[in-house]
Write an enzyme that holds these catalytic residues in place. Sequence first.
Site, PDB file in Angstrom:
ATOM      1  N   THR A 230    -112.859 -42.611  86.560  1.00 48.43           N
ATOM      2  CA  THR A 230    -113.311 -42.996  85.215  1.00 48.43           C
ATOM      3  C   THR A 230    -114.187 -44.247  85.221  1.00 48.43           C
ATOM      4  OG1 THR A 230    -111.331 -42.012  84.300  1.00 48.43           O
ATOM      5  CG2 THR A 230    -112.508 -43.526  82.865  1.00 48.43           C
TER       6      THR A 230
ATOM      7  N   SER B 194    -121.214 -40.924  85.918  1.00 42.47           N
ATOM      8  CA  SER B 194    -122.512 -40.987  85.244  1.00 42.47           C
ATOM      9  C   SER B 194    -122.417 -41.321  83.757  1.00 42.47           C
ATOM     10  CB  SER B 194    -123.272 -39.669  85.422  1.00 42.47           C
ATOM     11  OG  SER B 194    -123.480 -39.422  86.797  1.00 42.47           O
ATOM     12  N   ALA B 195    -121.227 -41.352  83.214  1.00 42.12           N
ATOM     13  CA  ALA B 195    -121.026 -41.764  81.811  1.00 42.12           C
ATOM     14  C   ALA B 195    -121.794 -40.893  80.824  1.00 42.12           C
ATOM     15  CB  ALA B 195    -121.385 -43.239  81.619  1.00 42.12           C
TER      16      ALA B 195
ATOM     17  N   HIS C 183    -121.751 -34.399  78.429  1.00 42.37           N
ATOM     18  CA  HIS C 183    -122.630 -33.255  78.641  1.00 42.37           C
ATOM     19  C   HIS C 183    -122.593 -32.289  77.460  1.00 42.37           C
ATOM     20  CE1 HIS C 183    -123.461 -34.294  82.817  1.00 42.37           C
ATOM     21  NE2 HIS C 183    -122.191 -34.633  82.925  1.00 42.37           N
TER      22      HIS C 183
ATOM     23  N   VAL D 136     -96.349 -43.500  91.868  1.00 41.45           N
ATOM     24  CA  VAL D 136     -95.327 -42.443  91.923  1.00 41.45           C
ATOM     25  C   VAL D 136     -94.938 -42.199  93.381  1.00 41.45           C
ATOM     26  CG1 VAL D 136     -94.903 -39.980  91.507  1.00 41.45           C
ATOM     27  CG2 VAL D 136     -96.065 -41.374  89.773  1.00 41.45           C
TER      28      VAL D 136
ATOM     29  N   LYS E 147    -125.352 -31.767  89.616  1.00 41.58           N
ATOM     30  CA  LYS E 147    -126.435 -31.746  88.653  1.00 41.58           C
ATOM     31  C   LYS E 147    -127.624 -32.558  89.133  1.00 41.58           C
ATOM     32  CE  LYS E 147    -123.107 -31.237  84.911  1.00 41.58           C
ATOM     33  NZ  LYS E 147    -121.873 -31.540  85.664  1.00 41.58           N
TER      34      LYS E 147
ATOM     35  N   ILE F 150    -110.431 -32.423  87.985  1.00 39.79           N
ATOM     36  CA  ILE F 150    -111.261 -32.798  86.831  1.00 39.79           C
ATOM     37  C   ILE F 150    -112.463 -33.601  87.317  1.00 39.79           C
ATOM     38  CG2 ILE F 150    -111.297 -33.811  84.523  1.00 39.79           C
ATOM     39  CD1 ILE F 150    -109.285 -31.537  84.786  1.00 39.79           C
TER      40      ILE F 150
ATOM     41  N   SER G 252    -116.940 -33.531  87.033  1.00 44.31           N
ATOM     42  CA  SER G 252    -117.854 -33.299  85.917  1.00 44.31           C
ATOM     43  C   SER G 252    -117.735 -31.840  85.483  1.00 44.31           C
ATOM     44  CB  SER G 252    -119.278 -33.580  86.358  1.00 44.31           C
ATOM     45  OG  SER G 252    -120.163 -33.358  85.287  1.00 44.31           O
TER      46      SER G 252
ATOM     47  N   CYS H 245    -125.635 -62.911  86.261  1.00 43.00           N
ATOM     48  CA  CYS H 245    -124.995 -63.761  87.281  1.00 43.00           C
ATOM     49  C   CYS H 245    -123.758 -63.092  87.850  1.00 43.00           C
ATOM     50  CB  CYS H 245    -124.691 -65.149  86.733  1.00 43.00           C
ATOM     51  SG  CYS H 245    -123.089 -65.332  85.927  1.00 43.00           S
TER      52      CYS H 245
END
Lengths: 484, 421
Positions: free
Chosen positions: A44, A48-49, A52, A175, A254, A340, A342, A441
């Site tokens: 996360t 690529s944030a 889609h 875990v 992609k 999970i 893209s 910076c």
Amino acid sequence: MEREADVVVIGGGVTGTAVLWALAHYDLKCVLLEKEPDIAAGTTKANSAVLHAGFDAPTGSEKARMNVLGNRLYHDLEKELGLDIIWTGSLVTATTPAEEEQIKELKARGEANGVPGLEIWDAGRVREKEPNLSEAVKSALWAPTAGICWPFGIAAAFAENASLNGAEILRGATVTGIETEGGRVTAVRTVKDVIRTRYVVNAAGVQAGEISAMAGDSSFTIRPRKGEYILFDKTARASLVNGIVFPAPTKTSKGILVCATTHGNVFIGPNAQEVDDKEDTSVTPAGMDEIIAGAKKLVPNLPMGAAITEFAGLRAASSTGDFVLGPSQEVKGLLQAAGIQSPGLTSAPAIGQYLAEIIVKETGAAKKADYQPGRPEQPVFRELDDAGQAALIARDPRYGRVICRCETITEGEIVDAIRRPCGATTVDGVKRRTRAGMGRCQGGFCGPRVIEILSRELGVPVPEIRKDGAGSYLYIDKTGGTAK
Amino acid sequence: MSGTYDIIIIGGGPAGLSAADSAVQNGAKKVLILERDREVGGILQQCVHNGFGLHHFKQELTGPGYAQRCYDMVKDRPEVEILVDTMVLEVRTDKTVVAVSPAKGRLELTAKTVILTMGCRERTRGAIRIPGTRPAGVYTAGAAQRMVNMEGYLPGKKIVILGSGDIGLIMARRMSLEGCKVQAVLEICPFSNGLTRNIVQCLNDYDIPLYLSHTIVAIHGRDRVSGITAAKVDEKMRPIPGTEFEIDCDTVLLSVGLIPENELSRGLGLTLHPKTSGPVVDQHRETSQPGIFAAGNVVHVHDLVDFVSDEAEIAGKYAALASLGQSPAVDRVIEVKPGAGINTCVPQHLRLGIEGENVRLFMRAAQPKRGVKLVITSGGETVLTKPLAVVKPSEMIAVDLPAAKTAALSGEISVAIDEGV
């Protein structure tokens, strides 16, 4: 310590927090376990944030279904959860006749998947939108429902809303085992606790194969596929792109895109490299060369002098090729949210709702009568007008002390980030919640001040403050000749 | 806190304090210094070593000692007001300054002139793209200096320093004095980028190896740095395959250059120089915007604070005169261009009256050379020559052009290194 829960969610990425958020709407006692000191610490935080549109995945696949539904949900949730999303739309560019055929196929597939508004644009229209693109671009597929987002912020929004509604988030909770009885999960063991539970949701990202196997389901494995990125300063935005620009896709990904961020920067990447090490987020010279070469095909004049940082993330690619979603065939009470990759970020709220509905149906849990929508207010000093800034400082003078000078982040915002539900405990946690240290910076000036504030607010000694991961201590010792 | 100031100075480091003192000496009656940190003094406050002040105060001082001297010059002057813990958000061309502080809230102040003295910042890991992981333990040398000297914490115990800039060299010694092991200093150039005295006093005296033409090709470690891979580079600064070697360390300090802090200058729309990254200025340190002056590391990065003070005194004087409506008349503008062997030259132009004036030019050489001659020409004519035993990019060259020479100037001047001596 021994605890009780109805559902334990393993993994605090955007998938796990979205599942927790969806479950928190119901009368269920839910606990989320995250091994790192903060949520959103894996895939996360480095992807690529992109939200889609949903034309990539094969029609009928879980990926296609969840993508299109998730995209729609984000449009609905944006306001309620205060999500950082800009609906820029996306372009998939074509430079050869073969690629022009390919984007026509993508359009047809998208339409079959239920993606609205897809259009093929000619070169003139493409360049009107993105003037810096290569002359080689002949046409492009335009998808108006695609957008860019701040993935950490989305996971944080899900986590904060879930916390507000009684869900518990345990960080630093690796875990160590999952107990079953008669083929049904009964408890999850962590380094600290035993949690008795009827349901376990496996949202463990690249570790999802191991977690599933702990419960007795070895029907899939996860092979991490690394993607590297270079981020550019805001000043370079004008010579790059306004939105999301893809090349024509390859078989495995992609492709290397050039893409704006919600913070006004632009990144290039990712490449796609299968790796064995599930913690290998190193960037390599070969990888950098590859993404620079790839991005140059889209924007020939890359302002490399304006690059401010590079990073890598791991895609949790499953052996099945699709998302592994829903009840395990081997173990009762185990629900998978695995593989999970893209469009996982886009799919997260849809996955959350899908899994929550399964649990609700089985348990008959009722909707919470006192469910609280949204999340606590989060003042952002730099976004306020003159009067708003003056009023905020008058209310709390700490909003008048600028700690991060590059991004104009005040002490008030940093304190808020620490004290919020599921608040920051690390320097990078503060950075992701406020942007302090994210500028030119890169924390050189504000780093020590942020450490000081964390120490004060959390009531822990300065040398115990970490950058990000469990062992990422920033100071080794006090000065004064104690070093050996 | 009301009315119009003669001068508002942005930044209370040595440049801001020196400018304020000079401004008052030249007639300014109402001067305000805005400082974002908790105290004035700027980065000097963390430079606890000695070696400051030999030129300007004719006395060897520590960084805090030098800052104190600067502060002492203004602290009892009724004309000078200082606000600390105050961050300037915007400077407008009409000389309105917008700032915030916890004590005063949001301020909109006005002045007749403004002097920009915001200093500089360090280049970071991202700017030089070091491959590898992103663990804790990678710091710029200046940030580490603040941690050790002001916060009282050690960033690590086994150190590799990338870059031989002065802060890196100073930190090599500082960490050694704290009982840490400095494993190596790596420099990508075939020559050091620090002052010679720092190479001798900070590396040689502590047996710290300096690897020239070397760089870091990978940083290792998941949560905390566990080591680096170093390699030799070719003449184009590309790593040479096969020359890699590992160095064990828990900390990497970066000393890979400084960049003037010009976010406010950019907001003002000042013309910035592509090589210095600071505003283009005349000999009085007036920028492309009338009434906006700049001095010190915000204009160009200095290696000695003494020259920062000198430059700030010039800016303070002429800002004071401008605020009093007494700016000298300008007859002509003479461009100053770096020629062969010179990388940067400040000021970038001279705005001269009929009579000319004494002007000091500051330059940086492009390459280290021995036994050369600095030659200043104008319209094909030699204006001035000065033999120089050694020139190196890390040590700024200062040359004085007397009034008699500048009075005679009519066209662009060029400053070059002549190797044929």
